[in-house]
Motif scaffolding. Structure first.
Motif, short mmCIF file in Angstrom:
data_model
loop_
_atom_site.label_atom_id
_atom_site.label_comp_id
_atom_site.label_asym_id
_atom_site.label_seq_id
_atom_site.Cartn_x
_atom_site.Cartn_y
_atom_site.Cartn_z
N SER A 119 -9.51 0.98 1.36
CA SER A 119 -8.10 0.68 1.18
C SER A 119 -7.58 1.24 -0.14
O SER A 119 -6.45 1.74 -0.20
N SER A 120 -8.38 1.20 -1.18
CA SER A 120 -7.93 1.75 -2.46
C SER A 120 -7.83 3.27 -2.41
O SER A 120 -6.94 3.86 -3.03
N ILE A 121 -8.70 3.91 -1.66
CA ILE A 121 -8.59 5.37 -1.47
C ILE A 121 -7.32 5.69 -0.69
O ILE A 121 -6.60 6.65 -1.01
N LEU A 122 -7.00 4.88 0.30
CA LEU A 122 -5.79 5.12 1.08
C LEU A 122 -4.52 4.86 0.27
O LEU A 122 -3.48 5.48 0.54
N VAL A 123 -4.58 3.99 -0.73
CA VAL A 123 -3.42 3.78 -1.62
C VAL A 123 -3.11 5.07 -2.36
O VAL A 123 -1.95 5.47 -2.46
N VAL A 124 -4.13 5.74 -2.84
CA VAL A 124 -3.92 6.93 -3.65
C VAL A 124 -3.56 8.14 -2.79
O VAL A 124 -2.72 8.96 -3.18
N THR A 125 -4.15 8.25 -1.63
CA THR A 125 -3.95 9.46 -0.82
C THR A 125 -2.80 9.35 0.18
O THR A 125 -2.50 10.33 0.86
N SER A 126 -2.17 8.21 0.27
CA SER A 126 -1.07 8.04 1.22
C SER A 126 0.14 8.86 0.79
O SER A 126 0.48 8.93 -0.38
N SER A 127 0.81 9.49 1.75
CA SER A 127 1.95 10.33 1.42
C SER A 127 3.24 9.55 1.29
O SER A 127 4.14 9.94 0.56
N SER A 128 3.36 8.43 1.96
CA SER A 128 4.56 7.61 1.90
C SER A 128 4.36 6.47 0.90
O SER A 128 3.33 5.79 0.94
N PRO A 129 5.32 6.21 0.02
CA PRO A 129 5.17 5.11 -0.94
C PRO A 129 5.13 3.75 -0.27
O PRO A 129 4.43 2.85 -0.75
N ILE A 130 5.83 3.58 0.83
CA ILE A 130 5.83 2.29 1.51
C ILE A 130 4.46 2.03 2.13
O ILE A 130 3.92 0.92 2.03
N THR A 131 3.87 3.02 2.72
CA THR A 131 2.52 2.88 3.27
C THR A 131 1.51 2.62 2.16
O THR A 131 0.59 1.82 2.33
N SER A 132 1.71 3.26 1.03
CA SER A 132 0.83 3.04 -0.10
C SER A 132 0.90 1.60 -0.60
O SER A 132 -0.12 1.00 -0.94
N VAL A 133 2.09 1.02 -0.62
CA VAL A 133 2.24 -0.38 -1.04
C VAL A 133 1.59 -1.32 -0.03
O VAL A 133 0.96 -2.31 -0.42
N VAL A 134 1.67 -1.00 1.24
CA VAL A 134 1.01 -1.83 2.26
C VAL A 134 -0.50 -1.78 2.09
O VAL A 134 -1.19 -2.81 2.18
N TYR A 135 -1.05 -0.60 1.82
CA TYR A 135 -2.49 -0.50 1.56
C TYR A 135 -2.86 -1.24 0.27
O TYR A 135 -3.96 -1.79 0.17
N LEU A 136 -1.97 -1.25 -0.71
CA LEU A 136 -2.22 -1.98 -1.95
C LEU A 136 -2.27 -3.48 -1.69
O LEU A 136 -3.10 -4.19 -2.28
N ILE A 137 -1.41 -3.97 -0.82
CA ILE A 137 -1.46 -5.39 -0.43
C ILE A 137 -2.81 -5.69 0.22
O ILE A 137 -3.45 -6.71 -0.07
N GLY A 138 -3.25 -4.81 1.10
CA GLY A 138 -4.57 -4.99 1.72
C GLY A 138 -5.70 -4.98 0.72
O GLY A 138 -6.66 -5.77 0.83
N THR A 139 -5.59 -4.12 -0.29
CA THR A 139 -6.62 -4.07 -1.33
C THR A 139 -6.69 -5.38 -2.09
O THR A 139 -7.78 -5.91 -2.34
N PHE A 140 -5.53 -5.93 -2.45
CA PHE A 140 -5.53 -7.19 -3.19
C PHE A 140 -6.05 -8.35 -2.33
O PHE A 140 -6.78 -9.21 -2.82
N ILE A 141 -5.68 -8.38 -1.07
CA ILE A 141 -6.14 -9.47 -0.20
C ILE A 141 -7.65 -9.36 0.03
O ILE A 141 -8.37 -10.36 -0.02
N LEU A 142 -8.14 -8.15 0.25
CA LEU A 142 -9.59 -7.98 0.44
C LEU A 142 -10.36 -8.28 -0.84
O LEU A 142 -11.48 -8.83 -0.78
N THR A 143 -9.79 -7.97 -2.00
CA THR A 143 -10.42 -8.32 -3.26
C THR A 143 -10.49 -9.84 -3.42
O THR A 143 -11.49 -10.38 -3.90
N ALA A 144 -9.44 -10.52 -3.02
CA ALA A 144 -9.45 -11.99 -3.08
C ALA A 144 -10.49 -12.56 -2.13
O ALA A 144 -11.16 -13.56 -2.46
N ILE A 145 -10.66 -11.96 -0.97
CA ILE A 145 -11.70 -12.41 -0.04
C ILE A 145 -13.09 -12.21 -0.64
O ILE A 145 -13.95 -13.08 -0.57
N TYR A 146 -13.28 -11.06 -1.28
CA TYR A 146 -14.56 -10.79 -1.94
C TYR A 146 -14.83 -11.80 -3.05
O TYR A 146 -15.94 -12.33 -3.17
N LEU A 147 -13.81 -12.07 -3.88
CA LEU A 147 -14.00 -13.00 -4.99
C LEU A 147 -14.27 -14.42 -4.48
O LEU A 147 -15.09 -15.14 -5.06
#
Length: 128
Positions: free
Chosen positions: A13-41
């Motif tokens: 998900s963090s790789i997809l945040v950086v490589t995404s071409s659309s900023p809105i899609t990048s923000v959605v992947y960033l939300i996924g990264t934060f939620i998955l990080t919270a699950i890991y923690l």
């Protein structure tokens, strides 16, 4: 096994945040990264930090990012910098962070420090 799967999804998900071409899609992947990080923690027993990730980052910062991106209408612009021009800087940055991570031997990431709020505070202020 769950920890490895969630770690892989955070990395993807963090790789997809950086490589995404659309900023809105990048923000959605960033939300996924934060939620998955919270699950890991939370799977590591750090419930307070996981809840803080959800409330602070997903609740406030990401909402602000989405509204700014939608209001400014950044979805129509295209990135003019070719991806291949940023590869050397990326390799140098990843190498430096890897060296820093491998050579650091602090025990501040031990999950016993973050079980409750009082041990979280004691764990943070122990190194000050």
């Amino acid at each position: 096994m769950l920890i490895y799967f969630v770690s892989f999804l955070v990395f993807l998900s963090s790789i997809l945040v950086v490589t995404s071409s659309s900023p809105i899609t990048s923000v959605v992947y960033l939300i996924g990264t934060f939620i998955l990080t919270a699950i890991y923690l939370s799977s590591q027993g750090m419930y307070y930090i996981a809840l803080t990730y959800i409330v602070v980052y997903v609740g406030a910062v990401i909402t602000l990012f989405l509204f700014v991106v939608i209001i400014i209408n950044l979805g129509t612009e295209l990135n003019t910098t070719p991806f291949t021009q940023t590869i050397p800087l990326t390799v140098v940055t990843v190498t430096l962070y890897t060296i820093l991570f491998v050579t650091s031997n602090l025990n501040i990431f031990d999950s016993s420090y973050f079980n409750t709020i009082s041990t979280f505070g004691a764990g943070i202020f122990q190194y000050l």
